[in-house]
Each structure stands twice: as C-alpha cells, then as structure tokens.
Design a protein around this motif. Structure first.
Motif, PDB file in Angstrom:
ATOM      1  N   THR A   2      72.720 -18.305  66.198  1.00  0.00           N
ATOM      2  CA  THR A   2      73.644 -18.890  65.236  1.00  0.00           C
ATOM      3  C   THR A   2      74.511 -19.935  65.930  1.00  0.00           C
ATOM      4  OG1 THR A   2      73.732 -16.848  63.960  1.00  0.00           O
ATOM      5  CG2 THR A   2      75.550 -18.403  63.661  1.00  0.00           C
ATOM      6  N   ASP A 199      82.845 -12.396  62.164  1.00  0.00           N
ATOM      7  CA  ASP A 199      82.269 -11.962  60.888  1.00  0.00           C
ATOM      8  C   ASP A 199      81.811 -13.159  60.056  1.00  0.00           C
ATOM      9  OD1 ASP A 199      82.820  -9.352  61.588  1.00  0.00           O
ATOM     10  OD2 ASP A 199      84.682  -9.243  60.441  1.00  0.00           O
ATOM     11  N   THR A 202      78.576 -14.626  61.706  1.00  0.00           N
ATOM     12  CA  THR A 202      77.396 -13.769  61.788  1.00  0.00           C
ATOM     13  C   THR A 202      76.992 -13.107  60.475  1.00  0.00           C
ATOM     14  OG1 THR A 202      78.761 -11.887  62.518  1.00  0.00           O
ATOM     15  CG2 THR A 202      77.801 -13.301  64.231  1.00  0.00           C
ATOM     16  N   THR A 203      77.980 -12.893  59.582  1.00  0.00           N
ATOM     17  CA  THR A 203      77.647 -12.223  58.317  1.00  0.00           C
ATOM     18  C   THR A 203      78.038 -13.024  57.087  1.00  0.00           C
ATOM     19  OG1 THR A 203      79.754 -11.035  58.014  1.00  0.00           O
ATOM     20  CG2 THR A 203      78.112 -10.026  59.486  1.00  0.00           C
ATOM     21  N   GLY A 204      78.982 -13.975  57.238  1.00  0.00           N
ATOM     22  CA  GLY A 204      79.466 -14.736  56.096  1.00  0.00           C
ATOM     23  C   GLY A 204      80.352 -13.928  55.176  1.00  0.00           C
ATOM     24  N   ARG A 205      80.829 -12.773  55.637  1.00  0.00           N
ATOM     25  CA  ARG A 205      81.664 -11.904  54.809  1.00  0.00           C
ATOM     26  C   ARG A 205      83.011 -11.668  55.496  1.00  0.00           C
ATOM     27  NH1 ARG A 205      79.955 -10.981  49.791  1.00  0.00           N
ATOM     28  NH2 ARG A 205      80.825  -8.869  49.785  1.00  0.00           N
ATOM     29  N   GLU A 213      86.008  -7.577  49.725  1.00  0.00           N
ATOM     30  CA  GLU A 213      85.130  -8.352  50.593  1.00  0.00           C
ATOM     31  C   GLU A 213      84.545  -9.510  49.809  1.00  0.00           C
ATOM     32  OE1 GLU A 213      82.356  -6.830  54.065  1.00  0.00           O
ATOM     33  OE2 GLU A 213      81.253  -6.778  52.171  1.00  0.00           O
ATOM     34  N   THR A 215      82.201 -13.382  50.124  1.00  0.00           N
ATOM     35  CA  THR A 215      81.276 -14.204  50.899  1.00  0.00           C
ATOM     36  C   THR A 215      81.872 -15.594  51.061  1.00  0.00           C
ATOM     37  OG1 THR A 215      79.345 -13.004  50.087  1.00  0.00           O
ATOM     38  CG2 THR A 215      78.966 -15.207  50.978  1.00  0.00           C
ATOM     39  N   GLU A 217      80.875 -19.223  52.872  1.00  0.00           N
ATOM     40  CA  GLU A 217      79.912 -20.048  53.594  1.00  0.00           C
ATOM     41  C   GLU A 217      80.665 -20.961  54.552  1.00  0.00           C
ATOM     42  OE1 GLU A 217      76.402 -23.354  52.622  1.00  0.00           O
ATOM     43  OE2 GLU A 217      77.750 -22.644  51.040  1.00  0.00           O
TER      44      GLU A 217
END
Length: 258
Positions: A2, A199, A202-205, A213, A215, A217
C-alpha cells in the motif's frame, strides 16, 4: 504494498509572523500544500518554502483560499463565482512562479479552510474553483474530500481527483469534517492519530465523532502544520505507517519517493 501520500499545510506565516515549522515538516511529508497569499503567506515565504521543498523531493501544491488574511481563510465568503475563479487562478499562478524558480512547478491544487468546506456542498463555488484549474492547467490533479461537489464536478470536467483524509480531524457519521468550533473537532493524542492513519491507509475505516465506523477513501492523508506539536505528530504518523508496511510517496508529479 500500500502506498499513501502524506501532506501538510505549509507557508502559513505572514511577514514577521511565523506559524508552524515548515523546514521540519518538509523532512516528514511527501506533499506540501503551500499557502498562496490569500489566507496566509507572502512572496518571500512562498519562495522559501518552494526552495526548501524541491531538494527534499516534496511535491508542491497550491493551497488556495478566500481572500481573508485576518480570518486565516476560515470564514465563509459569499464571493461571486467569476471573482472566485479569478482569485484561484491568481493564487496558483503566484505560487507556480516561485515553484519554477526553485526548479519545479505546482503539481496539484487543494482548497483551504472555509473554501474547502464550502465546496463540499456549495455547487456554484465548487464549479468556480474547477473552472480556475481547468483554465490554468487541466493536467493538475485536485485534492479534496471524498463525496464532495468539488471532486464530483472536477471529475466531470476531466480533472484527476485525489481523495484525502485528515489525520487529526474528527469526522461526522456522514463523512464530513466536524466544525472546528465544536469540542473534539481536532484530535491531539499522537497515539490515537497515528493508529487512525494506519487504519485509513490499510482498511479505509475509522471511528466517527459519535463512535460509529465509517469508510473514508484516501490516497493522501493531511497532517495540519499549525496545531501544537505538529512536527512530532507528523513523525509519529509517518513512523506508524512505515511500521505497518505502508510506503510513502507523492501522488502528483515526478517528485521522487521520500
């Protein structure tokens, strides 16, 4: 692996007044959002930041805002669309001159403060800023909040859109930034901020201001340069990202990876 860009607002002093440690932050970030003289900065500051950014391989971006030095560009201005377009062209052109003297050029555009937040929903002003970028150089990428009118209209105009997230700002459940006037709008715990950035990358959250929680981008993460302890915070973020296996590199232009 990433890869993410780390950006910060720089050059936000004025005359003898200094805000933030530009030189230290330029050792940490990969992109510099440089104030263009409307909400902060002046000719000498713009030149100094550009001269310092280029040898470090940091991409130079024009941080354009309302003509509001007293309010640091954090007050909404109901400016006419054509005037706003002209103001943005003026700001980008001013910084681009100093970037070229330093051996580079402006590589992207990011609105600042109240303008950034206004064009999340203000269609007319968002269109005016898009028109300015298209007129000046349609190859310039634009940085902004995911889901904003600004990025939607920019994409419709054929501009390259780069979504960003904020390391040290609280988010509403709708994915917008919490108003700075509200308690908890700016995060100060370095450990919390660093983990939040990991976070995001790596997770977009991330957790919103109400504990849910959401999302988010993000191809670029912003660490503000004017908050207390900004340099240490930025270093913690960079170290945490590297520790999580996230590579750092500018999203725009041919600046080398940092």
């Amino acid at each position: 692996m990433t890869t993410v860009d780390l950006n910060s607002d720089l050059g936000e002093g004025f005359g003898r007044w200094t805000l933030g440690d530009d030189d230290a932050l330029l050792e940490v970030v990969t992109s510099a959002n440089v104030a263009c003289g409307y909400h902060a900065s002046d000719a000498s500051i713009m030149r100094r930041v550009c001269d310092a950014a280029v040898p470090r391989g940091v991409a130079i971006g024009a941080q354009v805002g309302y003509r509001d030095l007293p309010g640091f560009g954090r007050r909404f201005v109901d400016v006419e669309p054509q005037a706003l377009t002209d103001d943005v062209i003026y700001q980008v052109g001013a910084l681009d001159g100093f970037a070229r003297v330093a051996g580079s050029r402006v590589r992207y555009v990011k609105p600042h403060g109240a303008l950034y937040n206004a064009i999340v929903h203000h269609e007319e002003q968002a269109a005016a800023v898009v028109a300015a970028v298209v007129a000046y150089d349609p190859a310039l990428p634009v940085l902004g909040l995911p889901g904003s009118a600004w990025l939607r209209l920019a994409a419709e105009a054929g501009l390259t859109c780069v979504p960003e997230a904020f390391a040290d700002r609280a988010y509403t459940p709708e994915g917008t930034l919490v108003d700075r006037r509200r308690p908890g709008a700016v995060l100060h715990d370095a450990g919390v901020v660093a983990q939040r950035c990991v976070d995001l990358a790596t997770t977009g959250r991330i957790t919103d201001v109400e504990g849910g929680e959401i999302t988010v981008e993000a191809a670029s993460i912003c660490v503000h340069g004017d908050t207390p302890g900004a340099v240490d915070l930025a270093r913690r973020v960079r170290d945490a990202l590297a520790g999580a296996g996230v590579a750092l590199a500018p999203f725009a232009g041919d600046a080398p990876s940092a």
